[in-house]
Design an enzyme around this catalytic site. Structure first.
Site, PDB file in Angstrom:
ATOM      1  N   HIS A  93      -1.700   4.697  43.370  1.00 41.37           N
ATOM      2  CA  HIS A  93      -1.499   3.915  42.264  1.00 41.37           C
ATOM      3  C   HIS A  93       0.080   4.121  41.767  1.00 41.37           C
ATOM      4  O   HIS A  93       0.686   5.216  41.961  1.00 41.37           O
ATOM      5  CB  HIS A  93      -2.314   4.451  41.185  1.00 41.37           C
ATOM      6  CG  HIS A  93      -3.822   3.841  41.244  1.00 41.37           C
ATOM      7  ND1 HIS A  93      -4.557   4.595  40.581  1.00 41.37           N
ATOM      8  CD2 HIS A  93      -4.190   3.169  42.153  1.00 41.37           C
ATOM      9  CE1 HIS A  93      -5.865   3.992  40.947  1.00 41.37           C
ATOM     10  NE2 HIS A  93      -5.588   3.348  41.849  1.00 41.37           N
ATOM     11  N   MET A 115       6.349   2.491  48.792  1.00 42.64           N
ATOM     12  CA  MET A 115       7.384   2.413  47.828  1.00 42.64           C
ATOM     13  C   MET A 115       8.967   2.387  48.140  1.00 42.64           C
ATOM     14  O   MET A 115      10.009   2.334  47.385  1.00 42.64           O
ATOM     15  CB  MET A 115       7.379   3.755  46.811  1.00 42.64           C
ATOM     16  CG  MET A 115       7.187   4.979  47.461  1.00 42.64           C
ATOM     17  SD  MET A 115       6.836   6.386  46.634  1.00 42.64           S
ATOM     18  CE  MET A 115       6.659   7.639  47.685  1.00 42.64           C
ATOM     19  N   HIS A 148      -5.189  -6.114  51.706  1.00 46.08           N
ATOM     20  CA  HIS A 148      -4.736  -5.637  50.161  1.00 46.08           C
ATOM     21  C   HIS A 148      -3.738  -4.683  50.243  1.00 46.08           C
ATOM     22  O   HIS A 148      -3.035  -4.046  49.213  1.00 46.08           O
ATOM     23  CB  HIS A 148      -6.072  -4.803  49.530  1.00 46.08           C
ATOM     24  CG  HIS A 148      -5.913  -3.367  50.022  1.00 46.08           C
ATOM     25  ND1 HIS A 148      -5.981  -2.889  51.323  1.00 46.08           N
ATOM     26  CD2 HIS A 148      -6.094  -2.311  49.282  1.00 46.08           C
ATOM     27  CE1 HIS A 148      -5.908  -1.522  51.314  1.00 46.08           C
ATOM     28  NE2 HIS A 148      -5.987  -1.129  49.981  1.00 46.08           N
ATOM     29  N   HIS A 185      -9.182  -5.377  44.186  1.00 42.76           N
ATOM     30  CA  HIS A 185      -9.352  -5.511  45.809  1.00 42.76           C
ATOM     31  C   HIS A 185     -10.570  -4.393  45.973  1.00 42.76           C
ATOM     32  O   HIS A 185     -10.534  -4.067  47.209  1.00 42.76           O
ATOM     33  CB  HIS A 185      -8.010  -5.309  46.446  1.00 42.76           C
ATOM     34  CG  HIS A 185      -7.109  -4.094  46.065  1.00 42.76           C
ATOM     35  ND1 HIS A 185      -5.888  -4.361  45.990  1.00 42.76           N
ATOM     36  CD2 HIS A 185      -7.326  -2.874  45.663  1.00 42.76           C
ATOM     37  CE1 HIS A 185      -5.163  -2.818  45.762  1.00 42.76           C
ATOM     38  NE2 HIS A 185      -6.056  -2.016  45.525  1.00 42.76           N
ATOM     39  N   SER A 206       6.769  -5.236  48.902  1.00 42.13           N
ATOM     40  CA  SER A 206       5.291  -5.674  48.777  1.00 42.13           C
ATOM     41  C   SER A 206       5.555  -7.157  48.698  1.00 42.13           C
ATOM     42  O   SER A 206       6.404  -7.892  48.876  1.00 42.13           O
ATOM     43  CB  SER A 206       4.995  -5.263  47.124  1.00 42.13           C
ATOM     44  OG  SER A 206       4.899  -3.829  46.963  1.00 42.13           O
ATOM     45  N   ASP A 210     -13.185   3.705  43.632  1.00 40.61           N
ATOM     46  CA  ASP A 210     -12.284   3.371  42.368  1.00 40.61           C
ATOM     47  C   ASP A 210     -12.596   1.722  42.347  1.00 40.61           C
ATOM     48  O   ASP A 210     -11.848   0.985  42.840  1.00 40.61           O
ATOM     49  CB  ASP A 210     -10.766   3.497  42.706  1.00 40.61           C
ATOM     50  CG  ASP A 210      -9.991   3.048  41.475  1.00 40.61           C
ATOM     51  OD1 ASP A 210     -10.431   3.018  40.457  1.00 40.61           O
ATOM     52  OD2 ASP A 210      -8.625   3.130  41.656  1.00 40.61           O
TER      53      ASP A 210
END
Length: 487
Positions: free
Chosen positions: A210, A387, A410, A335, A391, A102
């Site tokens: 994501h 989640m 990251h 990242h 963060s 990615d």
DNA sequence: ATGTAC
């Protein structure tokens, strides 16, 4: 390759840093440096990621050390959480595995002038509106359609292309790494197949780790830097974590095929064929670099369009324009990327190719590549966690320039494999569990929620503790999730 | 990460 435990040497050599000596494996040109606490090393030893750090140390032209961050875990060829700098003047190579499938996976933080009290009774409505507006999941197409010619222009220009069409404002670019435009990207080095995949996916979230989250600033650790970043306690923000979707994947895949015969052609040996690479100044290397840069520009565009959709959703839910809601971008970091940068190595300035795979640039105050608005304090670093927990917003520091080619961690880093996490989630209602923790979650697949459940990750607070203590970046603010949409 | 095997 085996994914068994790593039993090799990890010698403690200073603050949170552990060395794999060059004697560990034949062909190591430099040692491995793994940043972690002693407690974390136990998790890190559970897979072959440290062995991958040693493998990377054999690459032609590698400088100083093969480096890994505390969120290290096993990946294709190179571990995720790895940093590798090569010098083209010493036969240095470029490797798609050192960037990842990615290309320009990264994170963007969008601020608001709303506070916890303004949103807490609207979270279900807000998350629903985000979920039904923003396409999520593998293979999903978006509402923005570009033909192949437009898609190639978009890859050449970066977010300026979509901003010129009313999807954002010019100041968004000032708050994006490299202003959202990596020089030297050549869309004509990207295959038609990759362009076709990218044409309908710009502005879609994707799957896996994501996400798009509504978060609240939970704690402020550095009041001065937080003020410079425009962050304060109880403020609502939106964090966007996505990459270059099927386009970047296809660029990586195409290049791996073209690199297959490079070891024989250029006369080097690789301990793992997944380390496929080519000299920077070879036809194969130059083509990959041009295509990778174009895919990176697409990744910035993808997050630009995700942000723009979030702005529209907030405007709809709160009945005010996004400008009136103060929805300004703090910053956007890549990242998964390789970049040509100047670094001082053994007292000499050198231009090196810094591969960051699951690792974030963290330039300090005064660095010319830090946007003017933050030059006095350092680059904002955005660290997505899991989640359920947190963060982080960090700031770049000098220690990163001295020790890790201007790089920090990251994210939280996986603690369980996807399959183990999936098995663990059987029969559970993870969205309900998250709701009990104060997080409204909507995902397009039940499996996705199980794979991404909080305990599948290390505690991001611990990861951030290591990079702070090692002075690879410093804590600014901790963000707590309130709502999340996922693939 | 990925139309998770063109």
């Amino acid at each position: 390759m085996s994914k068994g435990a790593f039993t090799g040497p990890l010698e403690h050599i200073g603050c949170c840093c552990h060395r794999i000596p060059t004697s560990y494996k034949a062909g190591m040109r430099v040692p491995g440096h793994i940043y972690a606490s002693d407690a974390m090393l136990e998790t890190i030893r559970k897979d072959q990621a440290p062995d991958q750090v040693a493998n990377v140390a054999t690459l032609p032209g590698i400088q100083v050390a093969s480096i890994a961050m505390p969120d290290i875990h096993w990946g294709y060829g190179f571990c995720i959480g790895g940093v590798c700098a090569t010098d083209p003047e010493e036969g240095g190579v470029i490797s798609p595995g050192g960037v990842g499938y990615d290309i320009n996976c990264g994170v963007r933080l969008l601020k608001t002038n709303l506070y916890l009290d303004d949103v807490k009774h609207h979270m279900r409505e807000l998350v629903k509106a985000l979920f039904y507006t923003i396409p999520t999941g593998a293979g999903r197409a978006g509402r923005y359609k570009f033909n192949p010619v437009e898609t190639r222009r978009l890859m050449g220009e970066g977010p300026r292309f979509v901003i010129d069409r009313g999807l954002g404002v010019a100041r968004d670019l000032d708050h994006t790494e490299a202003n959202g435009h990596i020089d030297g990207g050549d869309p004509h080095q990207v295959s038609d197949h990759a362009v076709k995949r990218g044409a309908e996916q710009c502005g879609t979230l994707g799957s896996g780790n994501h996400f798009l989250e509504v978060q609240v600033v939970d704690s402020v650790f550095d009041a001065d830097v937080a003020r410079a970043f425009g962050l304060e306690l109880n403020q609502i923000c939106v964090m966007i974590h996505s990459g270059s979707r099927g386009l970047g994947y296809q660029v990586c895949d195409d290049s791996l095929a073209s690199f297959r015969n490079c070891p024989v052609k250029y006369g080097f040996e690789l301990p793992d064929r997944q380390l496929a690479c080519a000299p920077v100044d070879s036809p194969e290397g130059r083509k990959y670099i041009a295509a990778m840069r174009a895919a990176a520009n697409y990744g910035f565009c993808n997050r630009q369009l995700l942000m723009q959709q979030a702005r529209e959703v907030f405007a709809g839910v709160f009945g005010r324009s996004w400008e009136d809601l103060g929805m300004e971008q703090l910053y956007d970091v890549a990242h998964n990327i390789a970049k040509l940068e100047e670094h001082t190595i053994e007292g000499k300035k050198k231009k090196v190719w810094v591969h960051r795979k699951g690792a974030t640039r963290a330039f300090p105050a005064g660095h010319p590549e830090v946007p003017e608005a933050f030059r006095a304090v350092g680059q904002p670093v955005i660290i997505p966690g899991d989640m359920g927990r947190a963060s982080w917003i960090l700031v770049g520091s000098q220690g990163a320039m001295d020790k890790t080619f201007g790089t920090t961690c990251h994210g939280a880093g996986r603690a369980m494999s996807r399959t183990a996490a999936l098995k663990d989630g059987v029969g559970r209602k993870i969205d309900k569990e998250l709701e009990h923790r104060g997080v409204i979650a909507m995902a397009s697949s039940r499996n996705g929620l199980a794979e991404e459940q909080p305990k599948a990750y290390k505690n991001v607070d611990d990861v951030v503790g290591v990079v702070h203590d090692a002075d690879l970046s410093r804590r600014v603010a901790r963000m707590r999730p309130l709502g999340v949409i996922k693939g």
